[in-house]
Design a protein around this motif. Sequence first.
Motif: not given
Length: 209
Positions: A22-49
């Motif tokens: 929600a912050d206009p100072r942030v253009s994109a967020v990458t959030a690697p996780t063990r399990r999928p996150l819901p899709e959201r604008a500006g978010l890349s959430a690759p599932v990683v080991d």
Amino acid sequence: MHLLLLGATGLVGSHVLNLALADPRVSAVTAPTRRPLPERAGLSAPVVDFDNLPQDPSIWAVDAVICALGTTLKTAGSRERFRQVDHDYPLEIARLAKAHGARTFVLNSAKGADVTSLFFYSRVKGETERDILKIGFHRTVVVRPGLIDGPRQEPRPMEHWAGRVLSILDPILPPSIKPNPPHAIARAMLDAAVSTTSGVTIVPSQALL
């Protein structure tokens, strides 16, 4: 600013994620996780080991890293596994991000973190701080909350009851021992990540109210 967020499914990390998207100072967020996150604008959430991290620059080429990874000894199941999650994962990811151009690292640590502590938890937290600082980011911020007041996915009965007692006593407690709300910790971490200042900053628990 492009942020890398670790621990996005946890109590503090989920607050950071909502604030960052929600912050206009942030253009994109990458959030690697063990399990999928819901899709959201500006978010890349690759599932990683996390035991076999990918070397793909599209994950690690960011401006700043916010690390809210963490577990408990009970959940981890052993001291070795706890150290892996709270020390080894953040350190390896910090090195990858630094190698791909990240200039800022913000670490959610803990009050009492100290490499000389007699308590295993505090000692590991202190070692993580020490080793992250050695990597040499342009800006490193260590946030040290005390008891974090909020609902968790994994049950922590002792923290729950301690939080209830401290909440009742809150009006008469000194700031240094008041519980820290997760949204306040998240706000401090995000503001630290987007700051353009340099050097090392330690944020104590009394600044997270």
